[in-house]
Design an enzyme around this catalytic site. Structure first.
Site, PDB file in Angstrom:
ATOM      1  N   ASP A  36       0.835  -1.202   0.000  1.00 62.44           N
ATOM      2  CA  ASP A  36       0.000   0.000   0.000  1.00 62.44           C
ATOM      3  C   ASP A  36       0.872   1.255   0.000  1.00 62.44           C
ATOM      4  O   ASP A  36       1.930   1.281   0.632  1.00 62.44           O
ATOM      5  CB  ASP A  36      -0.903  -0.011   1.235  1.00 62.44           C
ATOM      6  CG  ASP A  36      -2.073   0.947   1.098  1.00 62.44           C
ATOM      7  OD1 ASP A  36      -2.332   1.437  -0.017  1.00 62.44           O
ATOM      8  OD2 ASP A  36      -2.727   1.214   2.115  1.00 62.44           O
ATOM      9  N   HIS A  53       3.039   3.493  -8.936  1.00 53.24           N
ATOM     10  CA  HIS A  53       2.922   2.056  -9.203  1.00 53.24           C
ATOM     11  C   HIS A  53       4.184   1.527  -9.897  1.00 53.24           C
ATOM     12  O   HIS A  53       4.641   0.417  -9.607  1.00 53.24           O
ATOM     13  CB  HIS A  53       1.696   1.781 -10.063  1.00 53.24           C
ATOM     14  CG  HIS A  53       0.397   2.105  -9.379  1.00 53.24           C
ATOM     15  ND1 HIS A  53       0.036   1.541  -8.183  1.00 53.24           N
ATOM     16  CD2 HIS A  53      -0.612   2.950  -9.722  1.00 53.24           C
ATOM     17  CE1 HIS A  53      -1.149   2.010  -7.813  1.00 53.24           C
ATOM     18  NE2 HIS A  53      -1.549   2.866  -8.727  1.00 53.24           N
ATOM     19  N   LEU A 147      11.776 -20.242  -4.543  1.00 57.83           N
ATOM     20  CA  LEU A 147      10.759 -19.396  -3.918  1.00 57.83           C
ATOM     21  C   LEU A 147       9.492 -19.468  -4.762  1.00 57.83           C
ATOM     22  O   LEU A 147       9.560 -19.461  -5.997  1.00 57.83           O
ATOM     23  CB  LEU A 147      11.231 -17.941  -3.837  1.00 57.83           C
ATOM     24  CG  LEU A 147      10.208 -16.907  -3.323  1.00 57.83           C
ATOM     25  CD1 LEU A 147       9.979 -17.074  -1.821  1.00 57.83           C
ATOM     26  CD2 LEU A 147      10.659 -15.481  -3.631  1.00 57.83           C
TER      27      LEU A 147
END
Length: 266
Positions: A36, A53, A147
């Site tokens: 956020d 962004h 991962l």
């Protein structure tokens, strides 16, 4: 003998080994992050929200690298929620284009570093071009082991639980399973990320104190860490700070503090 009359040590000796393993964790197996603050980061600098962004993509790269280096098994990032469609059309369109571009640009690096990409959420609302790119990226990285990177896109925790229940309801109606087999374990097997560990640590950047309909089921016992740091500024040190907070928390899973201390001392 009732549990009240047993000593903490006696009860501890009867616990499943997985509880002991969870209590002793210093590095979470599964970290989920609500990323956020991109828009506010850009606005604070007098820039369009979309540039926030784009700056957030660099923070994603840092988070993936840090998680991999620390030995985290799964990293789940909240990229686009089912509620984000309510944002201005222009911003949504720019986000979709950015998502497509990032998939293209980052795929080679993810694959080189042994990262398996897994998109979770209802992608049917995305363009055919983006859906095709997602499928290609997942296929290319499917065998990577270092991962698992779960990217939640058009995802909501309630949607995840609902779609799992609907799948099970169909099986009950068809006779494939009985209603008595409709258990927590069975439902878990129909959720997104069903073959991964539950979330141990959930981090939210940006200063808000809520989980925003994110991995509601999987984070039932997660430790929550909230930071004022805006996502584009979330770096390796900030990630390690959150891990340190996690390592110093006493995770009890319904046990007493004395039991937890006993487990940790073994």
């Amino acid at each position: 003998m009732s549990i009240d009359s047993q000593s903490d040590t006696e009860v501890t000796e009867t616990l499943p080994s997985e509880i002991s393993d969870l209590v002793k964790q210093s590095i979470p197996k599964h970290v989920a992050i609500i990323m956020d603050g991109n828009g506010r980061w850009a606005q604070a600098q007098g820039k369009p929200r979309v540039l926030g962004h784009k700056a957030g993509v660099k923070a994603v790269r840092r988070a993936v690298s840090t998680a991999r280096n620390l030995g985290v098994e799964s990293l789940t990032l909240f990229a686009f929620s089912s509620e984000n469609w309510r944002r201005p059309d222009k911003e949504v369109s720019l986000l979709m284009e950015l998502f497509f571009t990032v998939l293209q640009r980052e795929l080679k690096l993810l694959h080189k570093n042994g990262v398996r990409l897994n998109i979770i959420g209802d992608i049917s609302r995305f363009s055919p071009r983006l859906q095709k790119q997602i499928a290609a990226a997942e296929e290319k990285t499917a065998d990577n082991k270092d991962l698992v990177l779960n990217v939640a896109a058009n995802y909501g925790g309630r949607w995840d639980i609902l779609q799992a229940a609907q799948k099970m309801a169909v099986k009950v109606e068809s006779g494939e399973m009985s209603s008595t087999q409709f258990t927590e374990e069975a439902l878990s097997e129909h959720l997104c990320m069903q073959n991964q560990a539950e979330v141990d640590l959930m981090i939210r950047t940006g200063g808000d104190y809520r989980i925003s309909n994110f991995v509601l089921w999987q984070a039932a016992y997660a430790e929550l860490v909230f930071t004022d740091t805006l996502w584009p500024d979330f770096n390796e040190d900030a990630f390690k700070d959150a891990i340190a907070i996690f390592a110093n928390r006493q995770r009890r899973f319904g046990l007493t503090g004395t039991q937890i201390d006993t487990i940790r001392s073994l």
